[in-house]
Enzyme design. Structure first.
Site, PDB file in Angstrom:
ATOM      1  N   LYS A  85       0.808  -1.220   0.000  1.00 14.82           N
ATOM      2  CA  LYS A  85       0.000   0.000   0.000  1.00 14.82           C
ATOM      3  C   LYS A  85       0.844   1.274   0.000  1.00 14.82           C
ATOM      4  CE  LYS A  85      -4.189  -1.885   2.097  1.00 14.82           C
ATOM      5  NZ  LYS A  85      -5.221  -1.716   3.152  1.00 14.82           N
TER       6      LYS A  85
ATOM      7  N   ASP B 212     -10.267   2.771   2.665  1.00 19.14           N
ATOM      8  CA  ASP B 212     -10.403   1.999   3.903  1.00 19.14           C
ATOM      9  C   ASP B 212     -11.151   2.763   4.997  1.00 19.14           C
ATOM     10  OD1 ASP B 212      -9.201  -0.360   3.074  1.00 19.14           O
ATOM     11  OD2 ASP B 212      -7.193   0.301   3.629  1.00 19.14           O
TER      12      ASP B 212
END
Length: 285
Positions: free
Chosen positions: A72, A108
């Protein structure tokens, strides 16, 4: 699903990713809306990461990617632009083609808040929140909760220095919020949990059957809502303990589906079929 020369590709990159349910979830969504797209698992070993991603991004029929551990942060250097939120978080979980550029986003945190909204009676605004962990998942959730306006955030982590660093970054963006960092063995830990309305497990403890609980279950009280970001297993041992002690619970499946729905909308420009996506994940679990 019918694949032809006009099929657009979306995939998930990470390593390992054998456990991911994203392909089942997104392919069901594509089928529901009759989109000529396919979602593929794309495991990439760390030594091949840069070359593999550059190759993928050069494909004319690739329109997006999901990014999971451990990439990420690493993927950000290969993109043309990154959203302000993803830049602040230092992590990207969704990549989207915009004209001739590749842009990175992070869904997220927003996905987590959307999942809370689906649980009646749960509103963390103005409440005291405790998060166990200090990694990427904690970071995304903590930033979103701070932006929402929780009363306070306490980060609990085995390595206290990581939690301290993260609290400093939260204060940088949200100066008015009360933020604390403590260790798992800190004598003040019971006090923080006793005052909290929401307790979030943002660690990986609970994914494996033999994992210890991330916190002493004796600290869980009936006025607490316990949220676990792990979605597989659907009901972790932490959530089982919370139910047994009269606390409210929030399963990780909600965050998983909602962050996926936000990514789906970035790729397609269409509203995600949330119920279908959730049903598929529940069936797979």
């Amino acid at each position: 699903m019918k694949i032809n020369s006009l099929t657009n590709i979306i995939g998930i990159i990470g390593y390992p990713i054998k456990h991911t349910l994203s392909p089942a979830m997104h392919n069901a969504a594509f089928d529901t809306l009759h989109l000529n797209m396919v979602y593929l698992p794309l495991p990439i070993k760390p030594d091949n990461f840069e070359a593999a991603v550059k190759g993928l991004l050069s494909l004319d029929n690739l329109i997006g990617l999901n990014v999971t551990m451990p990439y990420k942060e690493r993927v950000m250097g290969l993109l043309d632009e990154v959203s302000p939120e993803a830049d602040a978080l230092g992590a990207v979980n969704t990549v989207c083609r915009t004209k001739d550029k590749w842009a990175g986003y992070n869904t997220d945190g927003e996905g987590y808040l959307d999942s809370l909204k689906k649980n009646p009676g749960i509103d963390p605004s103005g409440q005291e929140v405790v998060i166990i962990g200090a990694g990427g998942a904690c970071r995304a959730v903590a930033f979103s909760l701070a932006k929402l306006g929780v009363g306070s955030l306490t980060l609990i982590n085995r390595t206290v220095s990581r939690a301290v660093t993260l609290t400093g970054e939260i204060k940088k963006f949200f100066g008015d919020i009360t933020v604390a960092a403590i260790g798992l063995e800190d004598a003040a830990l019971p006090k923080y949990i006793n005052k909290a309305r929401l307790l979030i497990n943002a660690t990986s403890l609970g994914m494996k059957p033999g994992d210890p609980l991330p916190v002493d279950p004796a600290l869980i009280h009936p006025g607490l809502i316990v949220s676990d970001l792990i979605y597989n297993p659907r009901e972790t041992n932490l959530l089982k303990e919370a139910k047994a002690r009269g606390a409210g619970t929030v399963e990780g499946i909600g965050m998983f589906v909602h962050q996926g729905a936000l990514a789906f909308e970035l790729w397609t420009g269409q509203e995600a079929p949330l119920e279908i996506m959730r049903q598929v994940v529940e069936k797979e679990l």
